[in-house]
Design a protein around this motif. Structure first.
Motif, mmCIF file in Angstrom:
data_model
loop_
_atom_site.group_PDB
_atom_site.id
_atom_site.type_symbol
_atom_site.label_atom_id
_atom_site.label_comp_id
_atom_site.label_asym_id
_atom_site.label_seq_id
_atom_site.Cartn_x
_atom_site.Cartn_y
_atom_site.Cartn_z
ATOM 1 N N ARG A 276 36.740 47.283 48.990
ATOM 2 C CA ARG A 276 37.523 46.321 49.762
ATOM 3 C C ARG A 276 36.745 45.021 49.900
ATOM 4 O O ARG A 276 35.512 45.025 49.919
ATOM 5 C CB ARG A 276 37.806 46.872 51.163
ATOM 6 N N ASN A 277 37.476 43.904 50.003
ATOM 7 C CA ASN A 277 36.801 42.629 50.220
ATOM 8 C C ASN A 277 36.890 42.240 51.692
ATOM 9 O O ASN A 277 37.915 42.448 52.346
ATOM 10 C CB ASN A 277 37.379 41.532 49.319
ATOM 11 N N ARG B 273 42.510 44.119 47.384
ATOM 12 C CA ARG B 273 42.061 44.553 46.052
ATOM 13 C C ARG B 273 42.726 45.849 45.601
ATOM 14 O O ARG B 273 42.080 46.753 45.070
ATOM 15 C CB ARG B 273 40.545 44.698 46.027
ATOM 16 N N GLN C 223 32.759 43.216 39.249
ATOM 17 C CA GLN C 223 33.065 41.859 39.659
ATOM 18 C C GLN C 223 32.469 40.864 38.673
ATOM 19 O O GLN C 223 31.346 41.033 38.197
ATOM 20 C CB GLN C 223 32.525 41.582 41.061
ATOM 21 N N GLY D 294 42.021 35.711 46.005
ATOM 22 C CA GLY D 294 41.010 35.311 46.971
ATOM 23 C C GLY D 294 40.191 34.130 46.464
ATOM 24 O O GLY D 294 40.559 33.434 45.520
ATOM 25 N N ASP E 252 37.303 39.489 53.323
ATOM 26 C CA ASP E 252 38.301 38.528 53.795
ATOM 27 C C ASP E 252 39.724 39.058 53.659
ATOM 28 O O ASP E 252 40.676 38.403 54.061
ATOM 29 C CB ASP E 252 38.168 37.189 53.068
ATOM 30 N N ASN E 253 39.863 40.268 53.074
ATOM 31 C CA ASN E 253 41.161 40.960 53.034
ATOM 32 C C ASN E 253 42.207 40.252 52.178
ATOM 33 O O ASN E 253 43.391 40.564 52.241
ATOM 34 C CB ASN E 253 41.727 41.162 54.444
ATOM 35 N N ASP F 5 37.518 35.424 43.464
ATOM 36 C CA ASP F 5 37.363 36.883 43.391
ATOM 37 C C ASP F 5 38.013 37.395 42.103
ATOM 38 O O ASP F 5 39.218 37.606 42.042
ATOM 39 C CB ASP F 5 37.995 37.528 44.622
ATOM 40 N N TRP G 106 37.735 40.304 38.880
ATOM 41 C CA TRP G 106 37.174 41.595 38.480
ATOM 42 C C TRP G 106 37.652 41.955 37.083
ATOM 43 O O TRP G 106 38.727 41.541 36.655
ATOM 44 C CB TRP G 106 37.595 42.687 39.471
#
Length: 328
Positions: free
Chosen positions: A167-168, A148, A204, A190, A170-171, A193, A195
């Motif tokens: 940060r998410n 992100r 989000q 992702g 699952d990266n 995901d 935003w």
């Protein structure tokens, strides 16, 4: 617009031994192609620091001189092509290993590497992961990346980082970013995901799917289009979204842009348009379709470039700029 097609002499000098990895339009008579040096992966594995990245400048302003020029760069891992109009109009490239190269308006240089990490307080600092996409929003260059990452280039060696986005887990992070203005921006990536930035804070978006999101276009019709896995497309804005096309393609769309009243989408396997909530094959000449891979728009023109060449749409017709099929 003087679209001069690449001839064999220029091909041998500038393109032979390289393959195309990105493109960007600066204005209708000035655009750039990014190439990377070819090598045989089975017999030759040069260190990444030795592989050449070539920036090709295609300038058709003066028809009396050759439109082609180039710069060779070392140590650039999969450089992404971008342009900025503020504070200067110029090419800006950012690599996966955080190098920044700038060309135009009197500049031809490497800038300071983008830095990232976490402070002792646990707060993010700058780059969290590799760059995914560069996009012009309100004449400034914005960057989206993994974990992100979002940044805006303010000037030489000066980036504003939007570290408040959490940060998410699952990266995955962001694969694309686009906006209607500097106070109305979307970033996606992702599994569902998405935003939104209103100029003050990122929030989000309640997205109705956990599909992988790959590309985004804030279109001239006032809607946001999002390319998801397998070429599926969502349409919406704010918290209202709907799936308008469920895809069954091998690859997702790499780029989505607005041009001539419609959304154009491309991957290495083709070119499509979104009209009236339907995704259809683009009605373009076969030679142009063969250039699918990357899209860039600016100053009223759209550039399509890929493995087999490059074609330019000037608002009325397609013109071939590079045809590797005729030159290899």
């Amino acid at each position: 617009m003087n679209a001069t097609k690449l001839d064999r002499k220029a091909y041998e000098k500038y393109f032979k031994g390289f393959f195309l990895i990105d493109c960007v339009v600066r204005k209708k008579d000035l655009m750039y192609f990014l190439l990377e040096q070819e090598y045989d992966e089975e017999t030759d594995t040069p260190p990444k620091s030795k592989v050449l990245t070539r920036l090709i400048e295609y300038d058709t302003f003066d028809p009396k001189v050759s439109p082609w020029g180039y710069q060779d760069l070392k140590g650039m891992q999969r450089l992404k092509a971008g342009v900025s109009y503020l504070p200067k109009e110029q090419f800006v490239g950012v690599s996966l290993n955080d190098h920044v190269y700038v060309l135009g308006s009197g500049d031809d240089r490497l800038e300071k590497d983008l830095v990232g990490g976490r402070a002792a307080t646990g707060k993010d600092i700058g780059m969290r992961g590799g760059v995914s996409k560069l996009r012009v929003i309100d004449r400034c260059l914005w960057l989206a990346g993994s974990v992100r990452t979002v940044g805006r280039r303010l000037g030489q060696d000066n980036w504003e980082w939007h570290d408040a986005i959490p940060r998410n887990p699952d990266n995955e992070g962001f694969r694309d970013i686009d906006g209607f203005s500097a106070t109305d921006i979307y970033a996606a990536g992702g599994r569902g995901d998405l935003w939104h930035y209103d100029g003050k804070a990122w929030k989000q978006v309640a997205f109705p799917s956990n599909m992988d999101l790959w590309s985004i276009c804030c279109a001239g019709d006032g809607h946001v289009y999002i390319g998801a896995e397998s070429g599926s497309v969502f349409k919406g804005r704010g918290n209202e979204w709907k799936l308008i096309s469920r895809g069954n393609l091998t690859l997702p769309f790499h780029d989505m842009v607005w041009h001539q009243g419609k959304v154009w989408c491309t991957s290495d396997y083709g070119l499509w348009v979104v009209e009236n909530d339907k995704v259809t094959d683009a009605d373009v000449p076969d030679k142009a379709r063969a250039c699918s891979g990357h899209l860039s728009v600016g100053d009223g023109v759209m550039l399509l470039a890929g493995m087999y060449g490059a074609a330019l749409h000037d608002g009325n017709e397609w013109r071939m700029v590079i045809d590797f099929g005729d030159l290899d």
